[in-house]
Motif scaffolding. Structure first.
Motif, PDB file in Angstrom:
ATOM      1  N   VAL A  16       0.847  -1.200   0.000  1.00 16.49           N
ATOM      2  CA  VAL A  16       0.000   0.000   0.000  1.00 16.49           C
ATOM      3  C   VAL A  16       0.882   1.250   0.000  1.00 16.49           C
ATOM      4  O   VAL A  16       0.590   2.222  -0.707  1.00 16.49           O
ATOM      5  CB  VAL A  16      -0.978  -0.004   1.195  1.00 16.49           C
ATOM      6  CG1 VAL A  16      -1.732   1.322   1.297  1.00 16.49           C
ATOM      7  CG2 VAL A  16      -1.962  -1.165   1.073  1.00 16.49           C
ATOM      8  N   TRP A  91      -4.778  -3.859  -6.830  1.00 15.27           N
ATOM      9  CA  TRP A  91      -5.181  -2.618  -6.179  1.00 15.27           C
ATOM     10  C   TRP A  91      -6.554  -2.165  -6.675  1.00 15.27           C
ATOM     11  O   TRP A  91      -7.411  -1.783  -5.891  1.00 15.27           O
ATOM     12  CB  TRP A  91      -4.134  -1.535  -6.412  1.00 15.27           C
ATOM     13  CG  TRP A  91      -4.461  -0.231  -5.753  1.00 15.27           C
ATOM     14  CD1 TRP A  91      -4.878   0.909  -6.361  1.00 15.27           C
ATOM     15  CD2 TRP A  91      -4.417   0.054  -4.355  1.00 15.27           C
ATOM     16  NE1 TRP A  91      -5.085   1.899  -5.430  1.00 15.27           N
ATOM     17  CE2 TRP A  91      -4.807   1.398  -4.186  1.00 15.27           C
ATOM     18  CE3 TRP A  91      -4.072  -0.682  -3.223  1.00 15.27           C
ATOM     19  CZ2 TRP A  91      -4.871   2.019  -2.944  1.00 15.27           C
ATOM     20  CZ3 TRP A  91      -4.130  -0.073  -1.981  1.00 15.27           C
ATOM     21  CH2 TRP A  91      -4.530   1.260  -1.854  1.00 15.27           C
ATOM     22  N   ALA A 102      -6.898   0.155   4.718  1.00 14.46           N
ATOM     23  CA  ALA A 102      -6.378  -0.349   3.442  1.00 14.46           C
ATOM     24  C   ALA A 102      -5.373  -1.478   3.614  1.00 14.46           C
ATOM     25  O   ALA A 102      -5.376  -2.439   2.837  1.00 14.46           O
ATOM     26  CB  ALA A 102      -5.744   0.791   2.639  1.00 14.46           C
ATOM     27  N   VAL A 103      -4.532  -1.411   4.624  1.00 11.67           N
ATOM     28  CA  VAL A 103      -3.510  -2.435   4.800  1.00 11.67           C
ATOM     29  C   VAL A 103      -4.156  -3.771   5.160  1.00 11.67           C
ATOM     30  O   VAL A 103      -3.828  -4.812   4.573  1.00 11.67           O
ATOM     31  CB  VAL A 103      -2.461  -2.012   5.854  1.00 11.67           C
ATOM     32  CG1 VAL A 103      -1.474  -3.137   6.119  1.00 11.67           C
ATOM     33  CG2 VAL A 103      -1.714  -0.763   5.377  1.00 11.67           C
ATOM     34  N   LEU A 106      -5.944  -5.120   2.133  1.00 14.60           N
ATOM     35  CA  LEU A 106      -5.005  -5.633   1.147  1.00 14.60           C
ATOM     36  C   LEU A 106      -4.383  -6.939   1.581  1.00 14.60           C
ATOM     37  O   LEU A 106      -4.140  -7.814   0.745  1.00 14.60           O
ATOM     38  CB  LEU A 106      -3.914  -4.592   0.851  1.00 14.60           C
ATOM     39  CG  LEU A 106      -3.835  -4.113  -0.583  1.00 14.60           C
ATOM     40  CD1 LEU A 106      -3.502  -5.184  -1.578  1.00 14.60           C
ATOM     41  CD2 LEU A 106      -5.071  -3.378  -0.978  1.00 14.60           C
TER      42      LEU A 106
END
Length: 143
Positions: A16, A91, A102-103, A106
């Motif tokens: 990210v 992504w 987000a991390v 992901l």
């Protein structure tokens, strides 16, 4: 810790961070009519600090970059990082979440999408320290 033990939180953090850093660098280059070359390690360190309020160590950065590049998600040449087409696809197809999650999002996406790779690459101490100094100088200058 090998390539067969799944993706780690740090791998997602570095990925990210690389995406954010590359996008910022691409925007800067396009606005200045310069060639797009990728994000520097200093850019990745800055994005990582922004995301997690911590700067990855040389070992953390090297370990995750080896796994991500080995899986074909990013490329590293000299001190520049670029998101590879497979990384762009990952992504773009991730479940939408804000940067605060987000991390974690992901990491789950990575574990569903592919296995970590193992690219033979070493981040030497001098290159890492140069990037760290550059990032700290930017931070001190308010950039």
């Amino acid at each position: 810790m090998g390539a067969d033990d799944g993706w780690h939180w740090n791998d997602a953090w570095i990925f990210v961070s690389a995406v954010i850093a590359e996008r910022l660098e691409r925007d800067r280059a396009l606005h200045a009519a310069l060639p797009v070359t990728g994000a520097s390690f200093a850019d990745v360190l800055a994005a990582a600090d922004f995301l997690h309020h911590a700067v990855p160590s040389r070992d953390e950065l090297e370990f995750s970059m080896r796994r991500l590049a080995g899986a074909g998600l990013l490329s590293v040449e000299d001190d520049l990082v670029e998101i590879a087409p497979a990384g762009e696809q990952l992504w773009r197809t991730r479940p939408f979440s804000g940067l605060s999650s987000a991390v974690m999002t992901l990491q789950a996406q990575l574990n569903r999408a592919s296995a970590p790779g193992d690219w033979e690459w070493t981040l030497d101490e001098q290159t890492y320290m140069t990037a760290l100094r550059e990032y700290r100088t930017r931070l001190a200058d308010g950039r």
